[in-house]
Design a protein around this motif. Sequence first.
Motif, PDB file in Angstrom:
ATOM      1  N   ALA A  23      -2.097  -8.700  -7.750  1.00 44.27           N
ATOM      2  CA  ALA A  23      -1.707  -8.282  -6.411  1.00 44.27           C
ATOM      3  C   ALA A  23      -1.182  -6.853  -6.402  1.00 44.27           C
ATOM      4  O   ALA A  23      -0.668  -6.391  -5.409  1.00 44.27           O
ATOM      5  N   PRO A  27      -2.069  -1.245  -1.114  1.00 47.20           N
ATOM      6  CA  PRO A  27      -2.084  -1.682   0.283  1.00 47.20           C
ATOM      7  C   PRO A  27      -3.312  -2.505   0.646  1.00 47.20           C
ATOM      8  O   PRO A  27      -3.252  -3.323   1.529  1.00 47.20           O
ATOM      9  N   MET A  29      -4.479  -4.896  -0.854  1.00 45.61           N
ATOM     10  CA  MET A  29      -4.216  -6.293  -1.168  1.00 45.61           C
ATOM     11  C   MET A  29      -3.041  -6.854  -0.365  1.00 45.61           C
ATOM     12  O   MET A  29      -2.581  -7.939  -0.628  1.00 45.61           O
ATOM     13  N   ALA A  30      -2.539  -6.098   0.612  1.00 41.85           N
ATOM     14  CA  ALA A  30      -1.378  -6.540   1.378  1.00 41.85           C
ATOM     15  C   ALA A  30      -1.683  -7.857   2.073  1.00 41.85           C
ATOM     16  O   ALA A  30      -2.810  -8.123   2.491  1.00 41.85           O
ATOM     17  N   THR A  32      -1.996 -10.631   4.842  1.00 43.86           N
ATOM     18  CA  THR A  32      -2.257 -10.564   6.268  1.00 43.86           C
ATOM     19  C   THR A  32      -1.125 -11.280   6.981  1.00 43.86           C
ATOM     20  O   THR A  32      -0.593 -12.270   6.503  1.00 43.86           O
ATOM     21  N   SER A  52       2.584  -6.671  -2.137  1.00 38.16           N
ATOM     22  CA  SER A  52       1.438  -5.766  -2.096  1.00 38.16           C
ATOM     23  C   SER A  52       1.363  -4.929  -3.365  1.00 38.16           C
ATOM     24  O   SER A  52       0.371  -4.254  -3.606  1.00 38.16           O
ATOM     25  N   TYR A 169       6.652  -5.201  -0.709  1.00 39.29           N
ATOM     26  CA  TYR A 169       5.970  -5.934   0.357  1.00 39.29           C
ATOM     27  C   TYR A 169       5.567  -4.964   1.467  1.00 39.29           C
ATOM     28  O   TYR A 169       6.297  -4.036   1.772  1.00 39.29           O
TER      29      TYR A 169
END
Length: 170
Positions: A23, A27, A29-30, A32, A52, A169
Amino acid sequence: MSLKNSRVRLASVALVVALSGLATAGPAMAATRQPAAAASTASQVRAPAIPSGFVDLPAGALPSDSARHEITVTYRNDTSADRTVAPQLLVTSPDEGPFLAPSDIKLERRKADGCWEAVQVGTQTGTLFTDLPTAQRTLHAGETLTEVYRLTVVDPQAEGTVRPRVALYG
């Protein structure tokens, strides 16, 4: 495969992904965000946010003595916006084993009043880790997070590496 087994497997895969640093791709992989429901009820449960990225801090060998060792995790929010972060300690086993167990170490965290509180660690495939959701906090622009842990190796035969980091995050 039963539904019960697939849920356990899915939870295990999610944990492995989070621990392995997959992860950390940034960004892209942030997580949803789910839209807020018009009528919220107290019975709704929100899924925990997924980091993230991570900021890895210097790692060190797991102390081989039974003395208490302090580990400080520090992160400064250099952005102009608020940022949600969570300090975390990972204690990884040697590649060839034996795998560490939570009973091999004693971990404590210094509270704001200076007293120490016990920290429970989870375990997955030879890695001991502190919980991210309960460690989350919001840092305002320019603020610094400093978390002090105290680690004691209970099993003098235990070997591994201590890897402090900060989950980011958003």
